[in-house]
Enzyme design. Structure first.
Site, PDB file in Angstrom:
ATOM      1  N   ARG A 105       0.805  -1.225   0.000  1.00 53.87           N
ATOM      2  CA  ARG A 105       0.000   0.000   0.000  1.00 53.87           C
ATOM      3  C   ARG A 105       0.843   1.282   0.000  1.00 53.87           C
ATOM      4  O   ARG A 105       0.323   2.360   0.257  1.00 53.87           O
ATOM      5  CB  ARG A 105      -0.947  -0.004   1.197  1.00 53.87           C
ATOM      6  CG  ARG A 105      -2.010  -1.097   1.117  1.00 53.87           C
ATOM      7  CD  ARG A 105      -3.032  -0.972   2.231  1.00 53.87           C
ATOM      8  NE  ARG A 105      -4.050  -2.002   2.160  1.00 53.87           N
ATOM      9  CZ  ARG A 105      -5.159  -1.936   1.426  1.00 53.87           C
ATOM     10  NH1 ARG A 105      -5.383  -0.867   0.670  1.00 53.87           N
ATOM     11  NH2 ARG A 105      -6.036  -2.909   1.433  1.00 53.87           N
ATOM     12  N   ASP A 110      -6.944   4.978  -5.587  1.00 56.40           N
ATOM     13  CA  ASP A 110      -5.726   5.648  -5.113  1.00 56.40           C
ATOM     14  C   ASP A 110      -4.486   5.159  -5.866  1.00 56.40           C
ATOM     15  O   ASP A 110      -3.596   5.951  -6.196  1.00 56.40           O
ATOM     16  CB  ASP A 110      -5.546   5.435  -3.608  1.00 56.40           C
ATOM     17  CG  ASP A 110      -6.500   6.305  -2.794  1.00 56.40           C
ATOM     18  OD1 ASP A 110      -6.510   7.529  -3.009  1.00 56.40           O
ATOM     19  OD2 ASP A 110      -7.238   5.768  -1.961  1.00 56.40           O
ATOM     20  N   LYS A 151      -8.890  -2.054 -10.385  1.00 55.88           N
ATOM     21  CA  LYS A 151      -9.096  -3.113  -9.394  1.00 55.88           C
ATOM     22  C   LYS A 151      -9.711  -2.556  -8.132  1.00 55.88           C
ATOM     23  O   LYS A 151      -9.270  -1.519  -7.641  1.00 55.88           O
ATOM     24  CB  LYS A 151      -7.757  -3.780  -9.073  1.00 55.88           C
ATOM     25  CG  LYS A 151      -7.789  -4.769  -7.914  1.00 55.88           C
ATOM     26  CD  LYS A 151      -6.800  -4.479  -6.799  1.00 55.88           C
ATOM     27  CE  LYS A 151      -7.007  -3.184  -6.127  1.00 55.88           C
ATOM     28  NZ  LYS A 151      -6.314  -3.035  -4.820  1.00 55.88           N
ATOM     29  N   THR A 152     -10.745  -3.156  -7.617  1.00 56.92           N
ATOM     30  CA  THR A 152     -11.206  -2.988  -6.239  1.00 56.92           C
ATOM     31  C   THR A 152     -12.492  -3.774  -6.068  1.00 56.92           C
ATOM     32  O   THR A 152     -13.408  -3.650  -6.878  1.00 56.92           O
ATOM     33  CB  THR A 152     -11.450  -1.524  -5.825  1.00 56.92           C
ATOM     34  OG1 THR A 152     -12.069  -1.503  -4.539  1.00 56.92           O
ATOM     35  CG2 THR A 152     -12.348  -0.783  -6.785  1.00 56.92           C
ATOM     36  N   TYR A 206     -31.978 -16.603  15.804  1.00 63.19           N
ATOM     37  CA  TYR A 206     -30.912 -15.594  15.824  1.00 63.19           C
ATOM     38  C   TYR A 206     -31.145 -14.506  14.776  1.00 63.19           C
ATOM     39  O   TYR A 206     -31.640 -14.777  13.666  1.00 63.19           O
ATOM     40  CB  TYR A 206     -29.542 -16.226  15.536  1.00 63.19           C
ATOM     41  CG  TYR A 206     -29.067 -17.183  16.602  1.00 63.19           C
ATOM     42  CD1 TYR A 206     -28.821 -16.741  17.907  1.00 63.19           C
ATOM     43  CD2 TYR A 206     -28.854 -18.528  16.307  1.00 63.19           C
ATOM     44  CE1 TYR A 206     -28.380 -17.609  18.886  1.00 63.19           C
ATOM     45  CE2 TYR A 206     -28.407 -19.410  17.282  1.00 63.19           C
ATOM     46  CZ  TYR A 206     -28.182 -18.941  18.570  1.00 63.19           C
ATOM     47  OH  TYR A 206     -27.746 -19.806  19.537  1.00 63.19           O
ATOM     48  N   GLY A 237     -16.469  -2.347   2.054  1.00 61.24           N
ATOM     49  CA  GLY A 237     -16.956  -1.197   1.304  1.00 61.24           C
ATOM     50  C   GLY A 237     -16.904   0.040   2.170  1.00 61.24           C
ATOM     51  O   GLY A 237     -17.930   0.465   2.689  1.00 61.24           O
ATOM     52  N   ARG A 238     -15.714   0.631   2.318  1.00 66.05           N
ATOM     53  CA  ARG A 238     -15.568   1.745   3.254  1.00 66.05           C
ATOM     54  C   ARG A 238     -16.148   3.035   2.692  1.00 66.05           C
ATOM     55  O   ARG A 238     -16.643   3.882   3.429  1.00 66.05           O
ATOM     56  CB  ARG A 238     -14.112   1.949   3.659  1.00 66.05           C
ATOM     57  CG  ARG A 238     -13.180   2.428   2.575  1.00 66.05           C
ATOM     58  CD  ARG A 238     -12.013   3.243   3.138  1.00 66.05           C
ATOM     59  NE  ARG A 238     -12.482   4.486   3.718  1.00 66.05           N
ATOM     60  CZ  ARG A 238     -12.167   4.877   4.947  1.00 66.05           C
ATOM     61  NH1 ARG A 238     -11.401   4.141   5.698  1.00 66.05           N
ATOM     62  NH2 ARG A 238     -12.610   6.041   5.404  1.00 66.05           N
ATOM     63  N   GLU A 254     -12.414 -12.796   3.373  1.00 66.06           N
ATOM     64  CA  GLU A 254     -12.922 -14.057   2.802  1.00 66.06           C
ATOM     65  C   GLU A 254     -13.159 -13.958   1.296  1.00 66.06           C
ATOM     66  O   GLU A 254     -13.126 -14.967   0.581  1.00 66.06           O
ATOM     67  CB  GLU A 254     -14.234 -14.463   3.489  1.00 66.06           C
ATOM     68  CG  GLU A 254     -14.107 -14.795   4.961  1.00 66.06           C
ATOM     69  CD  GLU A 254     -14.207 -13.575   5.861  1.00 66.06           C
ATOM     70  OE1 GLU A 254     -14.376 -13.763   7.084  1.00 66.06           O
ATOM     71  OE2 GLU A 254     -14.114 -12.436   5.365  1.00 66.06           O
ATOM     72  N   GLY A 255     -13.413 -12.744   0.791  1.00 68.09           N
ATOM     73  CA  GLY A 255     -13.724 -12.597  -0.629  1.00 68.09           C
ATOM     74  C   GLY A 255     -12.601 -12.027  -1.463  1.00 68.09           C
ATOM     75  O   GLY A 255     -12.660 -12.062  -2.701  1.00 68.09           O
TER      76      GLY A 255
END
Length: 545
Positions: A140, A171, A197-198, A238, A246-247, A420-421
């Protein structure tokens, strides 16, 4: 030791647009300008601003000179990165068999520190159609200083590298644009090409229909959400609060909602538009919990975007001031004892933001002051929004029970689906799309272009009909506040509330909430009918309909 699936996937030959299968020519379109702050962006990028859109068409075969190309994987992992590299490799080898590809290790640091490996056919073949970025690793580090550019140029010249491909998100591609401008201004002869990419899905526009990895990540998360919903509908006891990556945008949450039809899904952009408070968000969830309890259903699923907290207007205002304050007073803040930091911040914030900060639970308030990410932003992935919301929902329901307005049971489970993804084996769509992006990048290099992002469009059509070309990175840029300064960056694409994907969700969410219309997508399929194996995301299908 490879699994049988890995062996079978290694043999998969990604599909290419028909135009890339033979000789090509480059067709120039209209000149471009940045999405905002045109005068400022043009001043910052005089050599790469205003370039035309590009499209590859059928051409006449001609011999190509050998190309030495470098490649960097930058930022977080996304499924399909290895296929971008495979596409670059096959593309430059098709231009000339003596072409060579060099991978810089662990992201931009590899370029700066001259840490690289030549990617030969033996290495490339080991990684075709696999997930992850482990072929050369990622990092990064931001490329934004002239000393970094100059150090990188030394190794590029030593290896005879004609062009550098930076595979990354908004970025990272901003860095690619800055580097392309610098190398053009210095007349180095080194080209720079980006690839989109993202998994967050927030790098898109009219020329970039989707970023790679979004398809695979959403299908991976949706499988897990579907599994939870199957369990949820089986035990019936539950409420599962599921935070999703996804910020900066809610594309993943929206796509997963369209695929799985949960009991409740929060879209951050809607929260911001409606000026909702944290209490409003909590009450919305609590109402659905009560409505389902009234039917005897004390279970359900809630999907939460990772960056929700930043979209709540009062909290967003607080975070903006916090970012500025901590950027300017980092050393002073670091000297404050931990048990005094809360009071220290309250004393130095505006009255309104201080009140918001003081109202937050201690844990969340502390998390807002943790170390920033490399871009100066709050690390929202560290904020346990799913636990915060379930706790607050539980408190509201307990109060309603005291008042005699709620008679159900509420037990919460918590999940955060992120890593996980990110490194899942790419879906057929991502395997094909990424390979095409890499192959297109090789042709942009052969054409002498720099400051462009590889573009493959018409993605809901069969791959044969995809349109390949390039888009100037400056076209996507605007100015944003970073570390207390205005910086040129690629504009993030947020969920459009008047767009077809959100409208489809909004039309159906009440039925999903009250009628338990769960969908269980199951695992990604690689072999079988095209309508099962090659399908795109619901988002892309609706946007391109």
């Amino acid at each position: 030791m490879k699994s049988n699936l890995q062996i079978a996937r290694a043999a998969y030959q990604p599909k290419l647009p028909a135009v890339l299968k033979g000789a090509t020519a480059l067709q120039e379109g209209q000149a471009t300008q940045s999405v905002a702050n045109q005068e400022d962006i043009q001043k910052l990028f005089p050599n790469t601003y205003g370039m035309p859109l590009l499209k590859f068409v059928q051409g006449t075969a001609k011999a190509g000179e050998p190309l030495n190309v470098g490649v960097i994987l930058s930022g977080g992992q996304a499924p399909g990165g290895h296929n971008v590299i495979s596409g670059i490799f096959d593309g430059i080898k098709n231009i000339n068999k003596d072409s060579r590809l060099f991978g810089f290790k662990m992201g931009p640091d590899g370029l700066i520190n001259h840490d690289y490996i030549e990617l030969t056919s033996d290495i490339i073949d080991e990684y075709r159609n696999t997930g992850g970025f482990d072929i050369i690793g990622s990092g990064r580090t931001k490329l934004e200083k002239t000393e970094q550019f100059d150090k990188g140029l030394i190794i590029l010249k030593k290896l005879g590298i004609k062009a550098l491909v930076i595979i990354g998100g908004d970025d990272s591609n901003t860095n690619a644009c800055v580097l392309a401008e610098y190398y053009a201004a210095q007349k180095t002869g080194v080209q720079v090409i980006g690839c989109p990419k993202t998994i967050d899905g927030d790098l898109k526009n009219q020329m970039i229909e989707t970023s790679f990895g979004f398809d695979t990540a959403c299908k991976t998360y949706s499988e897990m959400i579907g599994n939870i919903q199957r369990d949820c509908n089986s035990s019936r006891k539950y409420w599962h609060f599921i935070k999703l990556m996804g910020r900066s945008a809610s594309h993943i949450a929206l796509e997963c909602a369209l695929q799985t039809q949960p009991s409740y899904c929060i879209i951050s952009e809607e929260v911001e538009k409606n000026n909702m408070s944290l209490a409003d968000v909590v009450e919305g969830i609590a109402k659905v919990v009560k409505q389902r309890a009234d039917k005897g259903w004390n279970f359900g699923t809630v999907l939460i975007p990772e960056g929700l907290i930043e979209f709540i207007p009062a909290v967003k205002s607080l975070i903006s001031e916090l970012n500025e304050f901590l950027a300017a007073n980092a050393d002073e803040f670091a000297k404050v004892a931990k048990d005094s930091q809360r009071d220290f911040i309250i004393e130095h914030l505006s009255k309104e933001n201080a009140a918001t900060y003081a109202s937050l639970p201690l844990g969340v308030a502390r998390q807002l002051t943790l170390d920033r990410d490399p871009h100066g932003n709050v690390q929202v992935s560290l904020i346990e929004t799913e636990k915060l919301l379930s706790e607050m929902v539980g408190n509201v329901l307990a109060q309603w029970k005291k008042e005699g307005n709620y008679n159900g049971k509420f037990a919460a489970m918590h999940h955060f689906f992120g890593y996980e993804g990110r490194c899942a084996a790419p879906s057929n769509f991502d395997a094909d799309y990424c390979y095409s992006l890499g192959y297109t990048a090789s042709l942009l290099i052969q054409s002498g272009k720099t400051g462009y992002m590889s573009s493959v469009r018409n993605l809901t059509a069969p791959a044969e009909q995809w349109i390949a070309g390039g888009v100037p990175i400056t076209m996507m840029m605007n100015l944003e506040r970073r570390h207390g300064e205005w910086k040129p960056v690629i504009q993030k694409a947020l969920v459009e509330l008047d767009g077809k994907p959100f409208k489809k969700f909004a039309e159906n969410r009440q039925n999903w909430a009250l009628n338990t219309e769960f969908v269980y997508p199951g695992p990604i399929q690689y072999f079988g009918p095209s309508e099962v194996c090659d399908q795109t995301t619901k988002t892309l299908a609706l946007e391109q309909a």
